[in-house]
Write an enzyme that holds these catalytic residues in place. Sequence first.
Site, PDB file in Angstrom:
ATOM      1  N   ASP A   1      13.030  -3.828  -6.061  1.00  0.00           N
ATOM      2  CA  ASP A   1      13.432  -4.804  -5.037  1.00  0.00           C
ATOM      3  C   ASP A   1      14.072  -5.994  -5.768  1.00  0.00           C
ATOM      4  O   ASP A   1      13.475  -7.065  -5.885  1.00  0.00           O
ATOM      5  CB  ASP A   1      12.216  -5.230  -4.218  1.00  0.00           C
TER       6      ASP A   1
ATOM      7  N   SER B   1       9.521   5.185  -3.706  1.00  0.00           N
ATOM      8  CA  SER B   1       9.355   4.253  -2.598  1.00  0.00           C
ATOM      9  C   SER B   1       8.349   4.843  -1.625  1.00  0.00           C
ATOM     10  O   SER B   1       8.331   6.069  -1.411  1.00  0.00           O
ATOM     11  CB  SER B   1      10.699   4.052  -1.882  1.00  0.00           C
TER      12      SER B   1
ATOM     13  N   LEU C   1       0.394   3.695  -2.200  1.00  0.00           N
ATOM     14  CA  LEU C   1       0.791   3.486  -3.593  1.00  0.00           C
ATOM     15  C   LEU C   1       1.375   4.737  -4.239  1.00  0.00           C
ATOM     16  O   LEU C   1       0.979   5.855  -3.934  1.00  0.00           O
ATOM     17  CB  LEU C   1      -0.423   3.009  -4.394  1.00  0.00           C
TER      18      LEU C   1
ATOM     19  N   GLY D   1       0.796  -1.224   0.000  1.00  0.00           N
ATOM     20  CA  GLY D   1       0.000   0.000   0.000  1.00  0.00           C
ATOM     21  C   GLY D   1       0.826   1.271   0.000  1.00  0.00           C
ATOM     22  O   GLY D   1       2.026   1.256  -0.248  1.00  0.00           O
TER      23      GLY D   1
ATOM     24  N   GLY E   1       5.322   3.854  -9.062  1.00  0.00           N
ATOM     25  CA  GLY E   1       5.994   2.567  -9.256  1.00  0.00           C
ATOM     26  C   GLY E   1       5.005   1.415  -9.159  1.00  0.00           C
ATOM     27  O   GLY E   1       4.961   0.527 -10.021  1.00  0.00           O
ATOM     28  N   HIS E   2       4.186   1.436  -8.115  1.00  0.00           N
ATOM     29  CA  HIS E   2       3.151   0.399  -7.967  1.00  0.00           C
ATOM     30  C   HIS E   2       2.191   0.432  -9.171  1.00  0.00           C
ATOM     31  O   HIS E   2       1.792  -0.607  -9.687  1.00  0.00           O
ATOM     32  CB  HIS E   2       2.313   0.634  -6.708  1.00  0.00           C
TER      33      HIS E   2
HETATM   34  P1  AMP Z   1       5.910  -2.508  -1.651  1.00  0.00           P
HETATM   35  O1  AMP Z   1       4.553  -1.933  -1.497  1.00  0.00           O
HETATM   36  O2  AMP Z   1       7.025  -1.561  -1.328  1.00  0.00           O
HETATM   37  O3  AMP Z   1       6.054  -3.874  -1.041  1.00  0.00           O
HETATM   38  O4  AMP Z   1       6.083  -2.757  -3.220  1.00  0.00           O
HETATM   39  C1  AMP Z   1       5.160  -3.536  -3.931  1.00  0.00           C
HETATM   40  C2  AMP Z   1       5.723  -3.825  -5.293  1.00  0.00           C
HETATM   41  O5  AMP Z   1       5.972  -2.604  -5.985  1.00  0.00           O
HETATM   42  C3  AMP Z   1       7.067  -4.575  -5.237  1.00  0.00           C
HETATM   43  O6  AMP Z   1       7.077  -5.569  -6.240  1.00  0.00           O
HETATM   44  C4  AMP Z   1       8.067  -3.484  -5.517  1.00  0.00           C
HETATM   45  O7  AMP Z   1       9.257  -3.955  -6.102  1.00  0.00           O
HETATM   46  C5  AMP Z   1       7.295  -2.606  -6.478  1.00  0.00           C
HETATM   47  N1  AMP Z   1       7.850  -1.259  -6.487  1.00  0.00           N
HETATM   48  C6  AMP Z   1       8.067  -0.460  -5.420  1.00  0.00           C
HETATM   49  N2  AMP Z   1       8.652   0.692  -5.811  1.00  0.00           N
HETATM   50  C7  AMP Z   1       8.825   0.611  -7.156  1.00  0.00           C
HETATM   51  C8  AMP Z   1       9.377   1.474  -8.144  1.00  0.00           C
HETATM   52  N3  AMP Z   1       9.892   2.667  -7.829  1.00  0.00           N
HETATM   53  N4  AMP Z   1       9.366   1.071  -9.420  1.00  0.00           N
HETATM   54  C9  AMP Z   1       8.850  -0.149  -9.756  1.00  0.00           C
HETATM   55  N5  AMP Z   1       8.314  -1.012  -8.871  1.00  0.00           N
HETATM   56  C10 AMP Z   1       8.298  -0.637  -7.591  1.00  0.00           C
END
Ligand code: AMP
Length: 282
Positions: free
Chosen positions: A151, A186, A33, A31, A36-37
């Site tokens: 990641d 992030s 978001l 979440g 990137g998400h």
């Molecule tokens: P998280 O909510 O941080 O666990 O991220 C969920 C998904 O989004 C994971 O697969 C991350 O690798 C991806 N993600 C997070 N930040 C980015 C970004 N800047 N660019 C691409 N994917 C991202």
Amino acid sequence: MQVISNIQEMQQWSRQKRLQGLTIGLVPTMGYLHAGHLSLVRTARQQCDVVIVSLFVNPMQFGAGEDFEEYPRDISRDKDLLENEKADILFTPQARDMYPPGYSFLVETEGEITGKMCGASRPGHFRGVTTVVSKLFNICGPDKAYFGQKDAQQVTILEKMVKDLNFPLEIIRVPIVREPDGLAMSSRNVYLGSEERREALVLYRSLQAAAEAIRDGEKSVEELKRTIIAIINSSPQAQIDYVEINRADDLSSIDRIEGTVLIALAVKFGTTRLIDNLIVEV
Ligand code: AMP
């Protein structure tokens, strides 16, 4: 978009879709978001008939003293963003249902792929990730699951998990989305103070400098790491957790640059730990 919190209801929904012959895309997230998400969701939307986005801040992947409690949350904003992207389901399971009293099973990951980088500085983190992602796969039954290159170690481990444990699905890697000035997006960027936010640009700059040195013929991993560390240390606030250069496919260690390599780093600014990486093909 429909919001489902109940695990059995989610499983039934997915079973129905599969019976109808529809392909299911799953985007697991914690979440808060950002673009990137949403790039993962957009890719899933293009490739699958139905798209499930899960939102679960997984306590099992946070260590003691990490930011589980503080992790930013804004579910109503997340809902609006996902409506816009035409996701079909927002799946928001509760921790007490994912890990009820007496819960006993873990998906253990070991070996070189797990023991270094974030695995070394966050013991147990990837066991938490592989366990929750396995559960999400069993609940949502996706044909394709989408993970960010941001990641890098996580997606590499999950590709190996799908192969080693024969999960009947494909992992799709989605490129890193960056802010206009280069900082990798992030959810944790909101923790940064304005000075830290400015200084955090050393991360992408150091990665780019290393990539350029490789293109200019530098082969020594030690020398490249020195270049990266010098640039990061030009920021008074930066505290390096690790800087690593490994083979991109299996994260195995190298001394000399050959083939496709992953340059990866984790750096703390105050209490905020940021990660970033770049893949370089020689
Ligand atoms: P998280 O909510 O941080 O666990 O991220 C969920 C998904 O989004 C994971 O697969 C991350 O690798 C991806 N993600 C997070 N930040 C980015 C970004 N800047 N660019 C691409 N994917 C991202």
